[in-house]
Design an enzyme around this catalytic site. Sequence first.
Site, mmCIF file in Angstrom:
data_model
loop_
_atom_site.group_PDB
_atom_site.id
_atom_site.type_symbol
_atom_site.label_atom_id
_atom_site.label_comp_id
_atom_site.label_asym_id
_atom_site.label_seq_id
_atom_site.Cartn_x
_atom_site.Cartn_y
_atom_site.Cartn_z
ATOM 1 N N LYS A 17 0.841 -1.206 0.000
ATOM 2 C CA LYS A 17 0.000 0.000 0.000
ATOM 3 C C LYS A 17 0.877 1.258 0.000
ATOM 4 O O LYS A 17 2.063 1.193 0.337
ATOM 5 C CB LYS A 17 -0.893 -0.009 1.231
ATOM 6 N N ARG A 24 -10.948 0.231 14.595
ATOM 7 C CA ARG A 24 -10.825 0.993 13.359
ATOM 8 C C ARG A 24 -11.865 0.424 12.384
ATOM 9 O O ARG A 24 -12.907 0.998 12.223
ATOM 10 C CB ARG A 24 -9.384 0.897 12.824
ATOM 11 N N TYR A 30 13.204 32.479 3.498
ATOM 12 C CA TYR A 30 11.947 33.212 3.730
ATOM 13 C C TYR A 30 11.871 33.728 5.155
ATOM 14 O O TYR A 30 12.153 32.987 6.103
ATOM 15 C CB TYR A 30 10.741 32.300 3.493
ATOM 16 N N MET A 33 9.570 25.235 -0.707
ATOM 17 C CA MET A 33 8.843 24.176 -1.402
ATOM 18 C C MET A 33 9.785 23.171 -2.081
ATOM 19 O O MET A 33 9.592 21.960 -1.990
ATOM 20 C CB MET A 33 7.889 24.784 -2.431
HETATM 21 C C1 LIG Z 1 -0.114 -1.415 6.983
HETATM 22 C C2 LIG Z 1 -0.669 -2.631 7.595
HETATM 23 C C3 LIG Z 1 0.162 -3.689 7.988
HETATM 24 C C4 LIG Z 1 1.662 -3.626 7.949
HETATM 25 O O1 LIG Z 1 2.153 -3.037 9.117
HETATM 26 P P1 LIG Z 1 3.712 -2.898 9.388
HETATM 27 O O2 LIG Z 1 3.804 -2.364 10.753
HETATM 28 O O3 LIG Z 1 4.225 -1.948 8.354
HETATM 29 O O4 LIG Z 1 4.304 -4.244 9.217
HETATM 30 C C5 LIG Z 1 -0.440 -4.856 8.440
HETATM 31 N N1 LIG Z 1 -1.778 -4.956 8.536
HETATM 32 C C6 LIG Z 1 -2.611 -3.944 8.204
HETATM 33 C C7 LIG Z 1 -4.075 -4.128 8.336
HETATM 34 C C8 LIG Z 1 -2.090 -2.749 7.737
HETATM 35 O O5 LIG Z 1 -2.913 -1.754 7.412
#
Ligand SMILES: *Cc1c(COP(=O)(O)O)cnc(C)c1O
Length: 355
Positions: free
Chosen positions: A23, A121, A249, A298
């Site tokens: 991700k 969550r 700046y 920036m």
């Molecule tokens: C991002 C994520 C992980 C990975 O977590 P790390 O701490 O980077 O290993 C595992 N499970 C879920 C549901 C996540 O969103």
Amino acid sequence: MPITSRSTRALLKPGTKLMGMVKAFSYGSGSFEIANLLQFHGVDYLAVAYADEGVELRRAGITMPIMVMNPEPSTFDAILQWNLEPEIYSMHLLSQLEEEIRAANKTNYPVHIKLDTGMHRLGFEKKDIPELARQLKEHGYFQVKSIFSHLAGSEDPKMDKFTKKQGDLFREMSAELQKSLGYPIIRHISNSSGIHRHPDLQFDMVRLGIGMYGVDSSPEMQAKLKNVSTLKTTVAQVKKLAPGETVGYGGKWTAKVPSVIATVRIGYADGYSRKLSNGRGKMFIRGKLAPVAGVIAMDMLMLDVTLIPDVKEGDVVIVFGEDLPVQLLAAWGETIPYEILTGISQRVKRIYFQE
Ligand SMILES: *Cc1c(COP(=O)(O)O)cnc(C)c1O
């Protein structure tokens, strides 16, 4: 990368499957490149946060199973079209997906069931399980590929009791669902720090995220990982300042002594937080640490290199990497390595080296 996934493999019990978390542009490392490597190395599953990220991987030629953790109903058609596997966390989402599957004349569509064991969550709660199992079985629209949950503090010894409670609840809830469904289902709850800190929670699969990118919150584990990514830039110009002259700046930095300032090609638009202005952030140049002088712009920032001899235009500047751990940068910016890695913007060119 193969190195870090190898040191993780060594921590897994035989037969434990591995899901690679790709991700957020693979934690800033580049979605396709990492996914392709993981596919090559025979990792069992990939996971992305959003459907678009999965579609992008499919378009680029990734054929292995991909779980989508946060599927919006408006993306269900794309999910079905590209054979992505959604996480289902509520009855409402399940019924919306069911409609889509029915309309597409499909059956046994692969889904992943998220259980809430304390993170609060996303996910089903214990009281939802009987109704969930009934819906999942009813018309044969779904095939549950995995049941999973997420640990809220697997890296933190102060949360070990909480983690254990999450593990116990997960064991109980997943067993109940599994029993109702009556076929084998992969169970998983561990993220990177869970893998080595809570080996009893490996279940059938683990989800490897930040550890794969060479970062861990415990010094012992960090020592076993190899640095994976380095963020570098270069010096655009070097200037000599007289005492009393200011930098950047708002003139927020004033030379107290005759000073040398190096203007560097990176700014907040690249993901180098403006919070690191005025000495909070430091960069590695000619083997020494130079503090940021003035406020970060920036696209550029200035470093005070007065104490570093011979800094020249074109010199390489290390923002983080082997000699300057991303954890240190995170501490200076009052954040975590995750935010630094995923915040590096797309215009920063990624270059890959294969060993
Ligand atoms: C991002 C994520 C992980 C990975 O977590 P790390 O701490 O980077 O290993 C595992 N499970 C879920 C549901 C996540 O969103």
